[in-house]
Design an enzyme around this catalytic site. Structure first.
Site, short mmCIF file in Angstrom:
data_model
loop_
_atom_site.label_atom_id
_atom_site.label_comp_id
_atom_site.label_asym_id
_atom_site.label_seq_id
_atom_site.Cartn_x
_atom_site.Cartn_y
_atom_site.Cartn_z
N SER A 102 0.81 -1.23 0.00
CA SER A 102 0.00 0.00 0.00
C SER A 102 0.84 1.28 0.00
CB SER A 102 -0.99 -0.02 1.17
OG SER A 102 -0.35 -0.30 2.39
N ASP A 171 -4.80 -1.21 8.23
CA ASP A 171 -4.73 -2.55 7.65
C ASP A 171 -3.93 -3.47 8.57
OD1 ASP A 171 -4.71 -4.71 5.90
OD2 ASP A 171 -3.04 -3.90 4.71
N1 SAM Z 1 -0.87 -2.31 4.32
C1 SAM Z 1 0.09 -3.24 3.72
C2 SAM Z 1 -0.24 -3.39 2.26
O1 SAM Z 1 -1.40 -3.29 1.88
O2 SAM Z 1 0.69 -3.61 1.48
C3 SAM Z 1 0.06 -4.58 4.40
C4 SAM Z 1 0.15 -4.53 5.88
S1 SAM Z 1 0.14 -6.06 6.71
C5 SAM Z 1 -1.50 -6.62 6.55
C6 SAM Z 1 0.20 -5.50 8.37
C7 SAM Z 1 1.53 -4.90 8.76
O3 SAM Z 1 1.36 -4.23 10.00
C8 SAM Z 1 2.64 -5.89 8.96
O4 SAM Z 1 3.75 -5.51 8.20
C9 SAM Z 1 2.97 -5.80 10.46
O5 SAM Z 1 4.35 -5.96 10.73
C10 SAM Z 1 2.52 -4.40 10.78
N2 SAM Z 1 2.07 -4.15 12.17
C11 SAM Z 1 1.53 -4.99 13.07
N3 SAM Z 1 1.13 -4.32 14.16
C12 SAM Z 1 1.43 -3.02 13.95
C13 SAM Z 1 1.23 -1.83 14.69
N4 SAM Z 1 0.65 -1.84 15.90
N5 SAM Z 1 1.63 -0.65 14.14
C14 SAM Z 1 2.21 -0.61 12.91
N6 SAM Z 1 2.43 -1.71 12.17
C15 SAM Z 1 2.03 -2.90 12.68
#
Ligand code: SAM
Length: 289
Positions: A102, A171
């Site tokens: 994203s 996300d």
């Molecule tokens: N939004 C990205 C995309 O569409 O390409 C994919 C994101 S993936 C579903 C979720 C990400 O959130 C992971 O890389 C994970 O390491 C990160 N993550 C998990 N908890 C988080 C938090 N509290 N704050 C920020 N990032 C977090």
């Protein structure tokens, strides 16, 4: 945290999420006024669909790769689908097996006056994202918790520049399963106090439908003008163990965004769905103005 998005990149959920994201960005760009994007859970920005992680699950094979095959034979795909595919292709120069995350799709869409703040909690993922966005002075990576960062980032500003428009993409990986929902609604409720006109896009998985009801009931109480759920089910939503589909919940969505997105959902279901695949748009709250 065990979650690594590389195992899931380019799956049906990524396709739905990113098609909606591209449509939102295009809607924002209809006006010259600058906008600010916060990506609270950004990931590493670019994924290798031929790499070990993606190959192990095969999710992209059942996702974007199937869509690429179907789209190749479509003489005139719906505009939102065509723009999403073009946006993905524009990130791929020389790397046909790569798939954008994203923040890369957002960064590519920004105009000189727009900004991106991308938050990623895992240090190695955040470091990779910094590399992917290193060329773009409009995009900033925050290696920290996205929910906490949202408090600091809204109302949006960059130096002396204040932004009247913002899009927040939420996300999360849902490792905490149903416990993620109160975190989301709490963060959005707080963010709306800081920036009531913000547009929010929240991705959510669909396993069994009843588990979503409390979340939707809470969303309907938030002080937003409108709330629209856009869903793609690749099979009936009756298996508790599998992700049967996913949705993008849009709060304060741009005017008539559904008219852009809806025609693209049928080809997504046709390309990536099994028997019983479907799609739907549901207004949880609708602006009567
Ligand atoms: N939004 C990205 C995309 O569409 O390409 C994919 C994101 S993936 C579903 C979720 C990400 O959130 C992971 O890389 C994970 O390491 C990160 N993550 C998990 N908890 C988080 C938090 N509290 N704050 C920020 N990032 C977090």
């Amino acid at each position: 945290m065990n979650y690594r998005h590389g195992f899931h990149a380019g799956n049906h959920a990524d396709v739905l999420k990113h098609l909606v994201l591209v449509s939102l960005l295009d809607a924002l760009k209809k006006k010259d006024a600058p906008f600010f994007v916060v990506d609270t859970h950004a990931g590493r920005g670019r994924y290798d669909l031929a790499g070990l992680q993606a190959s192990r699950t095969g999710e992209a094979k059942a996702g974007i790769r199937k869509l690429w095959s179907l789209a190749a034979g479509m003489p005139s795909p719906p505009p939102a689908l065509a723009r999403y595919l073009a946006a993905v292709a524009a990130t791929q120069a020389g790397t046909p097996d790569s798939y954008p995350g994203s923040p890369l799709l957002v960064s590519q869409a920004l105009r000189p006056q727009d900004r991106l703040a991308a938050c990623e909690l895992l240090p190695d993922e955040a470091a990779a994202l910094k590399g992917v966005l290193a060329h773009d002075p409009r995009s900033h990576v925050h290696a920290r918790d996205g929910y906490a960062a949202l408090k600091a980032l809204l109302p949006p500003r960059d130096g002396a520049t204040r932004f009247a428009r913002a899009l927040v993409l939420i996300d999360p990986p849902y490792e905490a399963q149903d416990e993620e929902y109160p975190l989301i609604t709490g963060a959005v409720a707080d963010a709306l106090q800081r920036f009531p006109q913000g547009i929010f896009a929240v991705w959510y998985p669909i396993k069994q439908r009843p588990s979503l009801h409390p979340f939707f009931r809470k969303v309907a109480t938030l002080p937003v003008k409108s709330a629209l759920a856009i869903e793609l089910l690749v099979r009936p939503d009756d298996s508790p163990l599998r992700m049967n589909g996913s949705g993008m919940l849009l709060l304060n969505p741009p005017w008539q965004i559904e008219k852009d997105i809806e025609p693209a959902l049928k080809p997504l279901a046709q390309a990536m769905g099994e028997a019983g695949a479907s799609w739907r748009l549901t207004w949880l709250k609708q602006d009567k103005a």
